[in-house]
Structures are given as C-alpha cells and as structure tokens.
Design a protein around this motif. Sequence first.
Motif, short mmCIF file in Angstrom:
data_model
loop_
_atom_site.label_atom_id
_atom_site.label_comp_id
_atom_site.label_asym_id
_atom_site.label_seq_id
_atom_site.Cartn_x
_atom_site.Cartn_y
_atom_site.Cartn_z
N GLN A 199 0.85 -1.18 0.00
CA GLN A 199 0.00 0.00 0.00
C GLN A 199 0.88 1.23 0.00
OE1 GLN A 199 -3.50 -0.14 2.39
NE2 GLN A 199 -3.53 2.08 2.75
N PHE A 200 0.53 2.20 -0.86
CA PHE A 200 1.35 3.39 -1.03
C PHE A 200 0.51 4.60 -0.68
CE2 PHE A 200 3.13 0.35 -4.27
CZ PHE A 200 4.17 -0.06 -3.43
N ASN A 201 0.78 5.17 0.48
CA ASN A 201 0.03 6.29 1.03
C ASN A 201 0.83 7.57 0.88
OD1 ASN A 201 -1.87 4.38 1.92
ND2 ASN A 201 -0.88 4.17 3.90
N GLY A 202 0.46 8.41 -0.06
CA GLY A 202 1.15 9.67 -0.24
C GLY A 202 2.46 9.50 -0.97
N GLY A 203 3.19 10.61 -1.11
CA GLY A 203 4.46 10.58 -1.78
C GLY A 203 4.31 10.36 -3.28
N THR A 204 5.38 9.83 -3.88
CA THR A 204 5.41 9.58 -5.31
C THR A 204 5.97 8.18 -5.54
OG1 THR A 204 5.76 11.92 -5.80
CG2 THR A 204 6.31 10.35 -7.53
N VAL A 205 5.21 7.33 -6.22
CA VAL A 205 5.62 5.96 -6.50
C VAL A 205 5.52 5.72 -8.00
CG1 VAL A 205 5.15 3.52 -6.10
CG2 VAL A 205 4.87 5.16 -4.23
N THR A 206 6.60 5.22 -8.60
CA THR A 206 6.64 4.93 -10.03
C THR A 206 7.11 3.50 -10.23
OG1 THR A 206 7.17 7.24 -10.55
CG2 THR A 206 7.58 5.60 -12.26
N LEU A 207 6.33 2.72 -11.00
CA LEU A 207 6.70 1.35 -11.36
C LEU A 207 6.77 1.27 -12.87
CD1 LEU A 207 4.45 1.11 -8.80
CD2 LEU A 207 5.31 -1.22 -8.89
#
Length: 421
Positions: A199-207
Amino acid sequence: GAGSLHLPAVAIPGNHSISIQAGAQSANTEVLVESPNTKTAPSSIESDTLWAGPGIVRINADMMVDPGATLTIGPGVIVEIANGVDLTVDGTLRINGEENNPAVITAAPGSIWGGVFVNGEVHARFPFTTRGGEDSNWFSDSGFSAHRKEQATFLFNSGSLGSFEDCYWIENPGQALHVKDATLSLDRCLVQRSPTTGQFNGGTVTLRDCHLVEFPIDSPEFADDDNDAIYFTTGDHELIDSVIGWAKGDGVDAGSGSTGTVLVDGCWFEACFHEAMAWSGGEREITVRNTVALNSGQGIECGWSTGDNSPIVTVTDSITIGNSVGWRFGDNYDWSYNGFLTVTDSLSLYNDKDVWGYEWDSWSYRTDSMDIRANWLTRENPKHPDNAIWDGPDLAPIEDLEPTTAAVGAGYTENRMQPPQ
C-alpha cells in the motif's frame, strides 16, 4: 511473462548443470556452488561498511544503519536474517547485486525474518528478497494505515527515498513494500506470491516494466481478503509498461484517500477476481491509456466517492476483453458516487456487459456520470449510442494458435469467445 519456479537444490561445491522446465519452455544452466564464508553482523553500522561476496552474513538480532553511514551489500552476498529480526535504516543501504551474481535477503532455515524500516535511503540492484514479513499483524498497532496487516519487507517512512532496479520479491509471507509520504521507484522488478505488492500512502511511487503476479497464489479458489496486487491512496503515482494479475482481489485499487493522481500507461492486467482497475476515493484524477484488461471481474471501474466530483477517470486507446464487465460507473457499496468516467477510442469486447452504469446506492443507471463514445463494443447499447459495433476479425481461441509461430498478443479460451445471449 516473468516469474519464478523451484529447482532442485544442490549442496556439493562445484559446477552443476540444472535443467529448467516451465510449461512448454525448457533450458539448461550452469550453477557454481561455493563453500560458504560466513560472518555475523554487528548490532549497528556506524560508518561506511562493505559486505563483500561471496559469503553469508548472519543477522541474529535487530540491526540499525546509523545516520550518515552507508551499508553496501556486494554481489554474491547472502544476508540470512533470524526469525522476526528487523533492520532500521536511518542512513543509506545499497544492495549492489549483479545479473549473474545477485545478492539474496532471506531468513535463517525454518524462519521468517521481519522487515526493513527506512527513514533514510535504500538503493538496490539485483537482490532476491524472500521469506520476509514475519509479523502477520504488524500494521494493527503500528500507527501506519494499511488494508492488509502483514509486515512489509521494506517500509519507507515519511521523507525517505527508495530505488529498486531488477529486483525480485519471491514468496514473502508479508507485503513486499509500504510507503508513507516517501519517494519510491521500481524498474524491471518482479513481485510474486505475496499477500500484496503493498500500500502506497502519499508521496510519489513509479513502477516501470514490472511484473506483479500471484496474490497470494495462482489458483482457481476465490478468497475475499483484499489480496490486491497494488493499493494506491493519496499521492501521485505511475504504473508504466507493467503486467499485473492473478490476484484474488484487484489488480490496482485506488480507494480511501483524498487528492492525488494515477497514470496507467502501456500495462497488461489479467485474471483479477475483482477489478483489474478499481478507481475510487477522494479528489483523484486517473488516466488509463494503451492498456489491456483481460479475464477479470471488471476491467475498469469508476467507483465510490468521498468528495465532490471525484474520482475523475479518463480512458483512451485501451482494450477490455473477456471480463464480466468491461467498463463500469459505480460499484457494490451503499455509498456516494460523485465521479465521472470517460472512455474514448477503446474496445470493450466479449464481456458479459461491455458497459454498465448501475451503482448500489440508488440502483439507477448513471449516464449522467459517463461519457462513452467513439469506441467499439460487442453489441449495441442504447444507453451509449455513440459507439461502433465490432466488425473486425474473429479472435482465435488460444488452442488454435501455433506456439512456435504465434506473435505475442492476446489469447482467449474457447468458453469466453462468444458474446452472451
């Protein structure tokens, strides 16, 4: 396709030839088994430290990488962590595996290690991470928000930074990752046979160019336990050129939370029991393009809302095929539905329902919240008249394709070929 399988173990030092069989594919490879050089890790890393391979480094108790210090794990190093043991990274952790000589993070025999709690930075290339996430109820009392409660093998706390290239999470009882207001990137990574990628809460996630498959396993049995391949809440996230599927829940769930954006571009979703893409929540804008959703409960869903005029879902140049529902506004909760679904220049074919606009709250068809036009459908839909009926070539069952000559693309089983009566 990408994945992993079990091979017979060899323990005698020296060169060994191993045969690999995966379906109709087979190959032989040479494996060098070396006599282990074993050492024990300290309780803290206080200055720049290199663990060089080949060899085994045993971590027998909780360990910290101090602020300002860098721990580098070299190629060929096996990090063997005792049951339930955790690592805290306040400095920097670098894992420098190589394609033909990766690093390994695993548990002591018969054990499950805990997780890496990151306040600083982690940068990794070519590690295998397995048998992590020992605490099955870690998120219940942690102060972090997560649908699933299993401990994550890597948790990125507020302001931390992570980058993973050519990394592999295989058969972890816990979640692979978790983000709270951090920056994370994954390139050419595989997550397989875990409860969820995380689970990715906030921030910036790139796959980018990743495979997220088998949550928790690939089997025909249904389990309603939030086994989503990936879960986004707030923040700005991108999922690019990736394969997501074989999940007991959703492929991607963007549910609870407020503002944020998600871009899905060039992805392949397959075999998700619920939705391939479930878009819900607060003031969120979703863009889906150049993407396939195949053989799932629903292909693309614009679901429930927690704010006004949200979520806003825009789909272009995409295909949903062989699902129960191709494109849907609404979902199966007695909640509010204030978003909007736009689909253009796309195909929705051979689904039980190519387009569906009923939501559970009022059980009214929400054409006021849908703009479905300039697409191709299997059959006429009077609620969405501005679309063409597919008159292209029949799609061949996969059984009819020649495996040695067929181009890469979509294949369909015989029982999903005909549109419903």
